[in-house]
Scaffold this motif. Structure first.
Motif, mmCIF file in Angstrom:
data_model
loop_
_atom_site.group_PDB
_atom_site.id
_atom_site.type_symbol
_atom_site.label_atom_id
_atom_site.label_comp_id
_atom_site.label_asym_id
_atom_site.label_seq_id
_atom_site.Cartn_x
_atom_site.Cartn_y
_atom_site.Cartn_z
ATOM 1 N N THR A 66 0.832 -1.284 -0.061
ATOM 2 C CA THR A 66 0.139 0.072 -0.097
ATOM 3 C C THR A 66 0.824 1.139 -0.135
ATOM 4 O OG1 THR A 66 -1.809 -1.301 1.098
ATOM 5 C CG2 THR A 66 -1.685 1.401 1.276
ATOM 6 N N ALA A 67 1.912 1.129 0.824
ATOM 7 C CA ALA A 67 2.912 2.393 0.754
ATOM 8 C C ALA A 67 3.649 2.681 -0.347
ATOM 9 C CB ALA A 67 4.126 2.047 1.827
ATOM 10 N N ALA A 68 3.415 1.573 -1.254
ATOM 11 C CA ALA A 68 4.253 1.766 -2.592
ATOM 12 C C ALA A 68 3.003 2.031 -3.667
ATOM 13 C CB ALA A 68 4.786 0.515 -3.033
ATOM 14 N N GLY A 69 1.943 2.174 -3.227
ATOM 15 C CA GLY A 69 0.599 2.338 -4.227
ATOM 16 C C GLY A 69 0.276 1.116 -4.996
ATOM 17 N N LEU A 70 0.344 -0.162 -4.259
ATOM 18 C CA LEU A 70 0.038 -1.132 -4.998
ATOM 19 C C LEU A 70 -0.761 -1.979 -4.007
ATOM 20 C CD1 LEU A 70 3.952 -2.300 -5.974
ATOM 21 C CD2 LEU A 70 2.237 -1.514 -7.330
ATOM 22 N N GLY A 71 -1.055 -3.347 -4.781
ATOM 23 C CA GLY A 71 -1.925 -4.295 -3.901
ATOM 24 C C GLY A 71 -1.468 -5.811 -4.040
ATOM 25 N N PHE A 72 -1.956 -6.468 -3.493
ATOM 26 C CA PHE A 72 -1.615 -8.000 -3.919
ATOM 27 C C PHE A 72 -2.111 -8.344 -5.421
ATOM 28 C CE2 PHE A 72 -2.589 -8.806 0.879
ATOM 29 C CZ PHE A 72 -0.748 -9.026 0.963
ATOM 30 N N GLU A 73 -2.764 -7.560 -5.769
ATOM 31 C CA GLU A 73 -2.997 -7.881 -7.423
ATOM 32 C C GLU A 73 -2.069 -7.697 -8.289
ATOM 33 O OE1 GLU A 73 -4.432 -3.743 -6.707
ATOM 34 O OE2 GLU A 73 -4.669 -5.538 -5.642
ATOM 35 N N ASN A 74 -1.135 -6.697 -7.563
ATOM 36 C CA ASN A 74 0.134 -6.277 -8.538
ATOM 37 C C ASN A 74 1.280 -7.609 -8.404
ATOM 38 O OD1 ASN A 74 -0.926 -3.430 -7.461
ATOM 39 N ND2 ASN A 74 -0.455 -3.767 -9.789
ATOM 40 N N VAL A 75 0.981 -8.569 -7.507
ATOM 41 C CA VAL A 75 2.252 -9.323 -7.102
ATOM 42 C C VAL A 75 2.404 -10.567 -8.202
ATOM 43 C CG1 VAL A 75 2.851 -11.295 -5.460
ATOM 44 C CG2 VAL A 75 1.907 -9.154 -4.585
ATOM 45 N N VAL A 76 3.375 -10.770 -8.618
ATOM 46 C CA VAL A 76 3.877 -11.742 -9.715
ATOM 47 C C VAL A 76 4.504 -12.801 -9.133
ATOM 48 C CG1 VAL A 76 3.644 -10.093 -11.725
ATOM 49 C CG2 VAL A 76 5.819 -10.420 -10.363
ATOM 50 N N LYS A 77 5.123 -12.821 -8.142
ATOM 51 C CA LYS A 77 6.244 -13.765 -7.563
ATOM 52 C C LYS A 77 6.179 -13.630 -5.926
ATOM 53 C CE LYS A 77 9.496 -17.015 -7.474
ATOM 54 N NZ LYS A 77 9.449 -17.401 -6.354
ATOM 55 N N THR A 78 5.960 -14.655 -5.364
ATOM 56 C CA THR A 78 6.387 -14.921 -3.842
ATOM 57 C C THR A 78 7.137 -15.830 -3.460
ATOM 58 O OG1 THR A 78 4.451 -16.275 -3.506
ATOM 59 C CG2 THR A 78 3.859 -13.850 -3.351
ATOM 60 N N THR A 79 7.735 -15.653 -2.394
ATOM 61 C CA THR A 79 8.573 -16.807 -1.884
ATOM 62 C C THR A 79 8.084 -16.612 -0.238
ATOM 63 O OG1 THR A 79 10.648 -16.312 -2.984
ATOM 64 C CG2 THR A 79 10.940 -17.398 -1.202
ATOM 65 N N ILE A 80 8.110 -18.044 0.198
ATOM 66 C CA ILE A 80 7.391 -18.327 1.549
ATOM 67 C C ILE A 80 8.691 -19.178 2.173
ATOM 68 C CG2 ILE A 80 5.835 -19.336 3.203
ATOM 69 C CD1 ILE A 80 3.794 -19.020 1.033
ATOM 70 N N PHE A 81 8.943 -18.653 3.314
ATOM 71 C CA PHE A 81 10.080 -19.506 3.999
ATOM 72 C C PHE A 81 9.510 -19.872 5.454
ATOM 73 C CE2 PHE A 81 12.069 -15.688 1.833
ATOM 74 C CZ PHE A 81 12.853 -16.370 1.087
ATOM 75 N N LEU A 82 9.330 -21.134 5.499
ATOM 76 C CA LEU A 82 8.867 -21.941 6.788
ATOM 77 C C LEU A 82 9.793 -22.337 7.554
ATOM 78 C CD1 LEU A 82 6.104 -23.860 4.887
ATOM 79 C CD2 LEU A 82 5.569 -21.689 6.292
ATOM 80 N N ASP A 83 9.554 -22.243 8.803
ATOM 81 C CA ASP A 83 10.421 -23.075 9.909
ATOM 82 C C ASP A 83 10.291 -24.588 9.879
ATOM 83 O OD1 ASP A 83 10.579 -23.664 13.241
ATOM 84 O OD2 ASP A 83 12.275 -22.765 12.210
ATOM 85 N N ASP A 84 8.937 -24.994 9.380
ATOM 86 C CA ASP A 84 8.690 -26.222 9.446
ATOM 87 C C ASP A 84 7.916 -26.638 8.226
ATOM 88 O OD1 ASP A 84 7.665 -28.714 9.764
ATOM 89 O OD2 ASP A 84 7.626 -28.515 12.365
ATOM 90 N N MET A 85 8.339 -27.463 7.198
ATOM 91 C CA MET A 85 7.256 -27.866 6.059
ATOM 92 C C MET A 85 5.912 -28.311 6.476
ATOM 93 S SD MET A 85 7.121 -27.027 3.080
ATOM 94 C CE MET A 85 9.068 -26.586 2.364
ATOM 95 N N ALA A 86 5.833 -28.911 7.627
ATOM 96 C CA ALA A 86 4.611 -29.337 8.397
ATOM 97 C C ALA A 86 3.400 -28.192 8.110
ATOM 98 C CB ALA A 86 4.816 -30.304 9.665
ATOM 99 N N ASP A 87 4.196 -27.151 8.393
ATOM 100 C CA ASP A 87 3.198 -25.876 8.351
ATOM 101 C C ASP A 87 2.650 -25.386 7.075
ATOM 102 O OD1 ASP A 87 2.979 -25.817 11.081
ATOM 103 O OD2 ASP A 87 5.020 -24.240 11.125
ATOM 104 N N PHE A 88 3.097 -26.028 6.239
ATOM 105 C CA PHE A 88 2.662 -25.817 4.595
ATOM 106 C C PHE A 88 1.299 -25.608 4.295
ATOM 107 C CE2 PHE A 88 1.674 -26.615 0.048
ATOM 108 C CZ PHE A 88 2.321 -25.826 -0.492
ATOM 109 N N VAL A 89 0.306 -26.411 4.922
ATOM 110 C CA VAL A 89 -1.271 -26.202 4.319
ATOM 111 C C VAL A 89 -1.753 -25.196 5.348
ATOM 112 C CG1 VAL A 89 -3.282 -27.616 4.810
ATOM 113 C CG2 VAL A 89 -1.096 -29.000 4.118
ATOM 114 N N ALA A 90 -1.196 -25.113 6.503
ATOM 115 C CA ALA A 90 -1.701 -23.866 7.319
ATOM 116 C C ALA A 90 -1.578 -22.347 6.722
ATOM 117 C CB ALA A 90 -1.427 -23.976 8.589
#
Length: 130
Positions: A66-90
């Protein structure tokens, strides 16, 4: 929308805990720093469970976008880092509730540790083009 190269800052997301920006414009691309589940006011993790932290991380990303004048609709790539892959579904359920189809490209990786003992960290790349 006019873009310029440079950093973006908002008090509605946690401040950087090191020498980096919350987000950075590079032409028509915007890169966010990874966001964990920190409360922007206190600087503390919002909970001990991955769901609470993922919700807060997404709130923090929304604030930076929002501070950049954008929203999630502008997102083209994400990276998620998990401490435990068992949390993937949640985390996947929370992530899917914030973004719409067609979903951006995404990588999800398990890591040994995250800043401040967080359970999840999420970063995005957004694009504004013609």
């Amino acid at each position: 929308m006019s873009m310029q190269n440079g950093s973006v800052y908002t008090e509605n997301a946690p401040g950087a805990v090191g020498p980096y920006s919350q987000g950075f414009w590079a032409g028509e691309f915007f890169f966010s720093a990874g966001q964990v589940g920190l409360d922007p006011a206190s600087g503390d993790l919002v909970g001990e469970d991955v769901e609470s932290q993922a919700e807060r991380a997404m709130d923090n990303l929304h604030a930076v976008l929002t501070a950049a004048g954008l929203g999630f609709e502008n997102v083209v790539k994400t990276t998620i880092f998990l401490d435990d892959m068992a949390d993937f579904v949640a985390v996947n359920e929370i992530y899917a509730s914030r973004l719409n189809k067609p979903y951006p490209a995404r990588s999800t990786v398990a890591v040994q540790t995250l800043p401040k003992g967080a359970l999840v960290e999420i970063e995005v790349i957004a694009y504004v083009g013609t």
